[in-house]
Motif scaffolding. Sequence first.
Motif: not given
Length: 545
Positions: A235-239, A244-250
């Motif tokens: 998550c600290p790596v953009g874009p 944000a999508r990574s967090r939602i899926v996790a």
Amino acid sequence: MDPFSGVAAVDEGDQRRSVLCHRQRTRWGDFFVGELAGLDGPGVYSLEAADGISLPFEVGTGVHDRILDGYLDYTRAQRSAEEQPGVSGPLFLDDAKQDVDGAQVLAVGGWYDAGDHRQWTSTTALHLGALAAIAVEGPHAWRERARAEVNWGRDYFLHLVGDGGQVPDNVGGGALPPGFDLGTWWFENHSGTASDGSGSLPTDDLPSSGDERTVMMHRNPHAENVLVRELAASCPVGPDAQAARSRIVAERVWRRSAALPPESRTLFLASRLRAAAALLRLPRPIVSQKDVLELAEVLLRRQHVSADTEPGLSGYFMEESDVDAFRSIPYSCEPAHALLDASEVLDGEAQDRASRAVAAYIDAYLLADAESNPFGLPPYGVYLDPEDDRRQVFRAAGGGRGVRTFMAPWNRDLIVHGNSAVTMHQCHLLARAGVVAQRPDWTRAAERILHWATGANPEGLSLFMDIGYRHPVPFSPRRPNMPGAVVNGHIGRGNDTPYLETSNAVSWNTQEVYGVPAAYAAHAALWLNRAGTAPQHTTRSKDAS
């Protein structure tokens, strides 16, 4: 012990220093051992003795960065669905299909797991966290490379996970053997032994043409946990939108997994704890310290702590109800890593208990048994009921149990796997815990494992293809000469001495390229850079006479 005098010579100028060495007789043979004290100044050195001259070795800052550079080359070369000039063409551009119902799935991209074309979620997802760590704290010149690689792999996982949070076990593994029992398919906690490999062949890249790769949808709790942890770590790596999508899926995967019956294997418990700790590190987390503490308490109860009057090893972990000791090929230190994660997000007595458990695992188990061999390698695992002990040796671990540095070759599944993933996971733990606990002796133990993997072994061969001067022949049936590759490494003979194939008769056991040890080594290199300790050098040369 027969003393002899060696000379260390720097390649710049003609400087020489005498080094007192001795012959050490061990269960692995006779070795010359000497401490190269006073070589902390930067330079390239070699050891000269009566029977020969060693290969050059470097002393200086940034020596671990070679691991990071090779790792970035390796992950790029392992990309699926993109042409890698000089390595492979753009394979697998069509859709895949689920094994349960034949439904088409977008499964383009990601990384291959090893020397074939299979893509196991629980192992290839490990690259997300390692690459994200390089992108955040690695050398500035390589951060953009690492960021691009994170986004490549992350995009694959984000479109692979189902809307309900279902996580495929693998893509391209093929089919399960007829009549295979999914309840018993784990061997030494290694995901990947159940497929027939038929999905590793190239396809025609035409959707719905009949040769689509299979997406295995049977539930693998460890794959779910690893993906949650690694997506959170990225998550600290953009874009920002993809992060944000990574967090939602996790979080979606976590919620679905939490609603299903819990699994009892120690590996599942440990990786679940690691996933919870990773989510707790995020802003406005969906988990609490209480969630982490409950998982940590169960795992702490599975740690074997010997009584003061009981000789033998202590601090290792058990399966539920003590049916066996925990052992794992690709996740050997997962319980200890999990408790180290917990110690970083808990506080008070809970934090202290987790930290003490990690220290017990390292001091009373890993390093206690590392003294049994001349290279300081920690053990592969403890066996409660040693199999076929007439053909293979088990050292006493206490309480009638046995321990080996390498996997027992005569096992029920007849799988003999090299131990690079084992040692690199141990190296990662020791390097990380050495910084967190301010234990330079643990840091030195981590460096010693890296020395083994990069050439300080009986064969004098580096298992990292981009490091050192001599290597085994790397094995990949699909993509030869992989840049930055790390091979499976040594297996153990029946007498628990190391064996590495050194001929051109390549075999997967010791020579197949494998992404898991490469990811762990990258983590270890970053922690060793953070430690900033002066390198500790010990030379061990096999007595040719």
